[in-house]
Structure formats: structure tokens, C-alpha cells
Design a protein around this motif. Structure first.
Motif, PDB file in Angstrom:
ATOM      1  N   ARG A  17      57.497   7.652  26.175  1.00 60.74           N
ATOM      2  CA  ARG A  17      56.040   7.728  25.796  1.00 60.74           C
ATOM      3  C   ARG A  17      55.808   6.353  24.923  1.00 60.74           C
ATOM      4  NH1 ARG A  17      55.951  12.141  23.787  1.00 60.74           N
ATOM      5  NH2 ARG A  17      56.447  11.462  21.348  1.00 60.74           N
ATOM      6  N   THR A  18      56.675   5.998  24.147  1.00 60.95           N
ATOM      7  CA  THR A  18      56.457   4.845  23.309  1.00 60.95           C
ATOM      8  C   THR A  18      56.532   3.444  24.276  1.00 60.95           C
ATOM      9  OG1 THR A  18      57.603   5.619  21.495  1.00 60.95           O
ATOM     10  CG2 THR A  18      57.396   3.236  21.450  1.00 60.95           C
ATOM     11  N   LEU A  19      57.447   3.458  25.224  1.00 62.28           N
ATOM     12  CA  LEU A  19      57.560   2.387  26.007  1.00 62.28           C
ATOM     13  C   LEU A  19      56.074   2.166  26.986  1.00 62.28           C
ATOM     14  CD1 LEU A  19      61.362   2.371  27.358  1.00 62.28           C
ATOM     15  CD2 LEU A  19      59.917   0.933  25.834  1.00 62.28           C
ATOM     16  N   ARG A  20      55.561   3.320  27.355  1.00 60.82           N
ATOM     17  CA  ARG A  20      54.425   3.270  28.361  1.00 60.82           C
ATOM     18  C   ARG A  20      53.208   2.903  27.433  1.00 60.82           C
ATOM     19  NH1 ARG A  20      50.548   6.671  28.236  1.00 60.82           N
ATOM     20  NH2 ARG A  20      51.746   8.300  26.921  1.00 60.82           N
ATOM     21  N   THR A  21      53.052   3.316  26.196  1.00 62.13           N
ATOM     22  CA  THR A  21      52.059   2.847  25.615  1.00 62.13           C
ATOM     23  C   THR A  21      51.967   1.382  25.058  1.00 62.13           C
ATOM     24  OG1 THR A  21      52.874   3.644  23.363  1.00 62.13           O
ATOM     25  CG2 THR A  21      51.523   5.132  24.544  1.00 62.13           C
ATOM     26  N   GLY A  22      53.286   0.980  25.039  1.00 63.92           N
ATOM     27  CA  GLY A  22      53.715  -0.419  24.833  1.00 63.92           C
ATOM     28  C   GLY A  22      53.212  -1.305  26.002  1.00 63.92           C
ATOM     29  N   ALA A  23      53.295  -0.813  26.981  1.00 63.60           N
ATOM     30  CA  ALA A  23      53.000  -1.354  28.384  1.00 63.60           C
ATOM     31  C   ALA A  23      51.311  -1.358  28.793  1.00 63.60           C
ATOM     32  CB  ALA A  23      53.851  -0.749  29.538  1.00 63.60           C
ATOM     33  N   GLY A  24      50.769  -0.495  27.707  1.00 62.74           N
ATOM     34  CA  GLY A  24      49.114  -0.589  27.837  1.00 62.74           C
ATOM     35  C   GLY A  24      48.859   0.354  28.999  1.00 62.74           C
ATOM     36  N   LEU A  25      49.687   1.396  29.223  1.00 63.15           N
ATOM     37  CA  LEU A  25      49.465   2.248  30.387  1.00 63.15           C
ATOM     38  C   LEU A  25      49.062   3.871  30.023  1.00 63.15           C
ATOM     39  CD1 LEU A  25      52.274   1.359  32.779  1.00 63.15           C
ATOM     40  CD2 LEU A  25      49.963   0.597  33.210  1.00 63.15           C
ATOM     41  N   THR A  26      48.149   4.472  30.636  1.00 66.06           N
ATOM     42  CA  THR A  26      47.879   5.789  30.196  1.00 66.06           C
ATOM     43  C   THR A  26      49.118   6.667  31.102  1.00 66.06           C
ATOM     44  OG1 THR A  26      46.488   6.154  31.960  1.00 66.06           O
ATOM     45  CG2 THR A  26      45.437   5.458  29.934  1.00 66.06           C
ATOM     46  N   SER A  27      49.078   7.950  30.755  1.00 66.17           N
ATOM     47  CA  SER A  27      50.028   8.759  31.500  1.00 66.17           C
ATOM     48  C   SER A  27      49.762   8.866  32.962  1.00 66.17           C
ATOM     49  CB  SER A  27      50.228   9.962  30.898  1.00 66.17           C
ATOM     50  OG  SER A  27      49.029  10.727  30.922  1.00 66.17           O
TER      51      SER A  27
END
Length: 286
Positions: A17-27
């Protein structure tokens, strides 16, 4: 307090989840990139469901995570047994090792630092073959010679983390009882004390003895291990070993409590130099 697989799944989900938000992506965006439904990403991130190593690779590629150490650690948390055989050597012993022990070894192999309090026996990473054999025979009832040999092989293979590049940083506090308990007889103990002296001189090992003269201390409740990871402190975990299982604590407050406890134990223990002198004195008397 959870068993290893539950903790691994929850930690893996939180890091993804941290990596996803760091990539600027929503779920939802992440799900579309890998061809999944959004609910699958959500279940993985909350730890509600397990995730295959292949799926972790898809997500890491989607998030542009290229750090090989971080990728390898997350794949281990997902239960990966492929890749470099040297790094996943313990899978060859699946028929011998209980799942909780495999979980422990997988974390140990990926950790950058390990803090351990031992109140009964020498830490596995510092045991001689003879000492390891005596301890294993006493701890596991009804072992035949073949299984005993395999478990000792595993114990010794684990010690490679101290010779890796970079090596695991080991901070160990040993209660005096560890040194005075005659495991395997006088000759085995003499060699074991010699091994501790050799290990204590390694730059990546910090060994301290907690003498009986220190009196009651916070460690009397039992031994514990704290694993730390350089990539992210969110993956740090405390391991409490019991006769038939291991329990894992990963809440921030638990990690803080055990870290503070370890610091207190180090304060009351002998310095590294005095600990070497203490062990040397015991060697002379064996």
C-alpha cells in the motif's frame, strides 16, 4: 500477537500500500494496470487474503519498484521459494522444518540487524556443531540420527548470514546462565566459549554478558528476538519462541517496548570488552 504467516501477510500488504501511494496510484488504478478487480488489491493491502509471489512481482513492476533487496524481501514475505537457491536454501529442508521455523529463517535471511536476548542457550547463529547437536537432541524428543543431522545442518547453514555481503548485524545479550549451563559436557562447552570469543571480535557482532550480579532484570520474562530491515522499519518484528510455536509482534508499541527493553538490558550488561574478559575467565576454569 500473531503467528508468522498472518504477520507476514499484514506487513506485506501494508508495504505494498505504501509503495502504491508512493507511485501516485489509487487502488483502482493499480488494479487496472495489472488486470485485476479493485477488491483484490484492497484485500491484499489489508492482509485479508494471501498473495502469490507472481502477483507481488506484477504489483512491484506496476509501481516501478526496482530495488532488488526490497523486491526479494517482499517476495520472501509472500512465501517465494524460487530464485537464487543460496538465498532460499531452507526450502530444501521443508520435510524437516516446521512452518514457524521456516518463517523465522526467512526473516533472519533478509534482516539487516538482529537484537536477541538469550537466557538459556547460546544463540543459534553462534553455536558450534557439537553444541547445536546437544541442544537439538535435548529440545526435540525422539529424534532419529538422520533428522538430528538435518536440523544441525540447518542451524549451521543459518550462520552464513554473518558472512554475507553485507553481513547481518548481531547484537546479543546473554544471561550468565547461558555460559554456565554445561551443554554437551565440559569439552563441548570449552569449544563453545572459544567460539563466542571468536564471534565477539567480528565487527558485525556485539556480544554482552548479563551477569548474575545484575540481579532481577526486564529480561527475566524470557528470551526474544527483534529483526530490523534497512528498506523499511514497517517490516520490523519481534519474535517470541515457545516450545511448540513462535509468536510474532509487529505493532509499533510492541516494537518500541522490546527495543527499550533491549537497550535497558545492554545498559545493565557488561561492556563488550568486559564480556570478553568474563568469557575468558570461564574458559580458564573449564
Amino acid at each position: 500477537m500473531q503467528h508468522g504467516p498472518v504477520v507476514r501477510r499484514r506487513k506485506l500488504g501494508a508495504e505494498l500500500r505504501t509503495l502504491r501511494t508512493g507511485a501516485g496510484l489509487t487502488s483502482g488504478e493499480a488494479a487496472r494496470l495489472v488486470g485485476w478487480h479493485q477488491s483484490k488489491v484492497s484485500r491484499i493491502e489489508t492482509g485479508a487474503s494471501g498473495v502469490k509471489p507472481a502477483d507481488v512481482r506484477l504489483l512491484l513492476d506496476a509501481y516501478a519498484v526496482h530495488d532488488p533487496q526490497l523486491r526479494d524481501l517482499l517476495l520472501v514475505l509472500a512465501g517465494s521459494g524460487d530464485g537464487d537457491d543460496r538465498r532460499h536454501w531452507w526450502h530444501a529442508y521443508r520435510g524437516v522444518l516446521p512452518p514457524t521455523y521456516r518463517d523465522f529463517i526467512s526473516l533472519e535471511s533478509q534482516a539487516t540487524a538482529m537484537r536477541t536476548l538469550e537466557t538459556s542457550v547460546v544463540p543459534g547463529l553462534l553455536q558450534t556443531p557439537e553444541y547445536a547437536r546437544a541442544v537439538t537432541r535435548a529440545a526435540v524428543d525422539g529424534l532419529d540420527d538422520e533428522r538430528l543431522d538435518a536440523l544441525v545442518e540447518v542451524r549451521l547453514a543459518r550462520q552464513d548470514v554473518l558472512r554475507a555481503d553485507p553481513p547481518l548485524e548481531l547484537n546479543a545479550v546473554l544471561d550468565e546462565a547461558v555460559l554456565r549451563r554445561e551443554v554437551g559436557g565440559p569439552e563441548v562447552m570449552a569449544r563453545q566459549l572459544e567460539r563466542l570469543t571468536e564471534a565477539a571480535r567480528l565487527p558485525q557482532v556485539r556480544l554482552q554478558v548479563l551477569p548474575f550480579a545484575a540481579g532481577a532484570h526486564i529480561g527475566i520474562t524470557g528470551p526474544f528476538v527483534v529483526f530490523s530491515f534497512s528498506n523499511t522499519s514497517d517490516l520490523d518484528v519481534v519474535v517470541l519462541d515457545h516450545l511448540t510455536s513462535s509468536l510474532y509482534l509487529d505493532r509499533k508499541e510492541d516494537l518500541e517496548a522490546y527495543t527499550e527493553a533491549f537497550d535497558a538490558l545492554r545498559f545493565h550488561a557488561l561492556s563488550t570488552e568486559d564480556s570478553l574478559d568474563f568469557i575468558a575467565g570461564m574458559r580458564r576454569n573449564t
